[in-house]
Design an enzyme around this catalytic site. Sequence first.
Site, PDB file in Angstrom:
ATOM      1  N   GLU A  34      10.523  -0.867  -2.714  1.00 50.24           N
ATOM      2  CA  GLU A  34       9.276  -0.570  -2.600  1.00 50.24           C
ATOM      3  C   GLU A  34       9.044   0.998  -3.109  1.00 50.24           C
ATOM      4  O   GLU A  34       9.989   1.917  -2.874  1.00 50.24           O
ATOM      5  CB  GLU A  34       8.515  -0.650  -1.176  1.00 50.24           C
ATOM      6  CG  GLU A  34       8.714  -2.045  -0.504  1.00 50.24           C
ATOM      7  CD  GLU A  34       7.850  -2.100   0.721  1.00 50.24           C
ATOM      8  OE1 GLU A  34       7.430  -0.992   1.373  1.00 50.24           O
ATOM      9  OE2 GLU A  34       8.270  -2.920   1.308  1.00 50.24           O
TER      10      GLU A  34
ATOM     11  N   GLU B  36      12.805  -3.437   5.946  1.00 49.10           N
ATOM     12  CA  GLU B  36      12.671  -1.995   6.745  1.00 49.10           C
ATOM     13  C   GLU B  36      12.870  -2.356   8.356  1.00 49.10           C
ATOM     14  O   GLU B  36      11.945  -2.240   9.258  1.00 49.10           O
ATOM     15  CB  GLU B  36      11.374  -1.563   6.667  1.00 49.10           C
ATOM     16  CG  GLU B  36      11.106  -0.924   5.503  1.00 49.10           C
ATOM     17  CD  GLU B  36       9.629  -0.339   5.205  1.00 49.10           C
ATOM     18  OE1 GLU B  36       8.829  -0.451   6.103  1.00 49.10           O
ATOM     19  OE2 GLU B  36       9.350   0.161   3.950  1.00 49.10           O
TER      20      GLU B  36
HETATM   21  O1  IFM Z   1       2.631  -1.624   3.554  1.00 50.69           O
HETATM   22  C1  IFM Z   1       4.093  -1.084   3.772  1.00 50.69           C
HETATM   23  C2  IFM Z   1       5.210  -2.308   3.789  1.00 50.69           C
HETATM   24  O2  IFM Z   1       4.791  -3.314   4.465  1.00 50.69           O
HETATM   25  C3  IFM Z   1       6.497  -1.980   4.164  1.00 50.69           C
HETATM   26  N1  IFM Z   1       6.796  -0.458   3.410  1.00 50.69           N
HETATM   27  C4  IFM Z   1       5.767   0.528   3.434  1.00 50.69           C
HETATM   28  C5  IFM Z   1       4.509   0.131   3.149  1.00 50.69           C
HETATM   29  C6  IFM Z   1       3.489   1.233   3.026  1.00 50.69           C
HETATM   30  O3  IFM Z   1       3.298   1.520   4.459  1.00 50.69           O
END
Ligand code: IFM
Length: 484
Positions: free
Chosen positions: A357, A166
């Site tokens: 994710e 990210e």
């Molecule tokens: O916890 C975070 C992760 O580190 C990066 N993506 C989003 C998740 C939830 O906010």
Amino acid sequence: MTEECFPDEFVWGVATAAYQIEGAVTADGRGPSVWDMLCRKEGAIWAGHDADVTTDHYHHWRQDVALFRELGVGGYRFSIAWPRVQPDGVGAVNDKGLGFYDRLVDTLLEAGITPYATLFHWDMPLAVYHRGGWLNRDVCGWFGDYAEVVVKALGDRVHHWLTLNEPQVFVGCGHYDGRHAPGVRYSMSEMLRCGHHALLAHGHAVQRIRAHAASARVGYAPMAFPKVPRTEADEDVAAAYRIFGSMRQATHWNLPWWTDPVVFGEYPEDGLRVFGKDVPAFPSSDLAQINQPIDFLGLNLYDGQVVVSGADGEAEVVPHPPGAPITGFNWPMTPEAMYWGPKFAYQRYGKPIAITENGVSLRDWPSMDGRVHDPQRVDFLNRYLRNLHRAVAEGVPVEAYFHWSALDNFEWADGFRERFGLIHVDYQTAKRTPKDSYYWYRRVIETNGAALLGVEAASAYTQRFEVERKRVASILEAFPNADR
Ligand code: IFM
């Protein structure tokens, strides 16, 4: 749905990140990171929390791997802490820090779990920040050197790598909004310079991985920012795709600015237009350096914006209606994003997809029966995974799904307020309690997705109240109309 619901080789997994779970921030020679610094700043983290201990995975990792094995996952996505490997960010390598990941990888492989290692999930060594951090162009080479150290140590056993997690968030929130580490509020042009260096660092890392692990599969994990057409009419779908691939505002919250250079070797034209004079000057050779071939595109996907083709044919984002379901984080629940996100991303970038994710934060706690009932997570997952199945069934090459997260953990500036895990963690005792969703996901994995049946979405908790539920349903049926 049948047994063949997902391809045989589909990887069901869970994900975590070093800083969010490891704790042990001074153990075995680890150096401080920018997040350790931010955690010391008054008011920076919700309720004054810090990640000095968090789930203490550094001392409980064997138990955690055993729980992942019992869950039946085929893949585990974790990140490597740069400050554990190189406490000063450059130069000397800390063998003890590297040794931790070495043992973790061996134990995962013994458990039949494929490791997916992320090189950078936000914990930049503080020493690198003191040398200018992402603003300093030298960081690209330093990151490449760090990647090389890690790949040389683990590349004989780790065959799946992700470079950055990210960039939109660690660059934008860290260097523009100031909410994330290092917590600075640079100008737009400085933030974009940081972003450019991060992309360049990605390119360096890909090269180093290829040089030292020839058969590795390499990916990149941006936030997906999916768009969902309000209806499946052609004009709404086209409008949603247009917005997905465009930049109408000068903001870091988008996918193309961060992914076009990686996949196409150029920044998007509309992005260059909206950022205008804030776009940093850079040697044109940078774009080729960023544009190293990747094998798969990771998507971190939580929610989506709904788009409609407006009266004049313009694509418009429509607000979620009042009362629409939202998560603990107040993120709208938009399961269709898990269909349209991979579909549009594949259409634009043509790369195989891994959902790196996806998950939901809820305010879970152990009930009086000692169990952790999280029916909303089960329902959320069921809806999202059904949409993922639709994408797969239509031929979108999705290789893997990593649930965020395996364990409850430190949610950055929001401290321990949000719980994303399939496994509940008591942060006072480090006690792990698998939630109902853990058992439910286990069943999904075991059946390769066939358990994604609507009725099974009901957790053990709701099933226990089946009789009462039927009684309430009959009361509701008896009053079908609104009262006058
Ligand atoms: O916890 C975070 C992760 O580190 C990066 N993506 C989003 C998740 C939830 O906010």
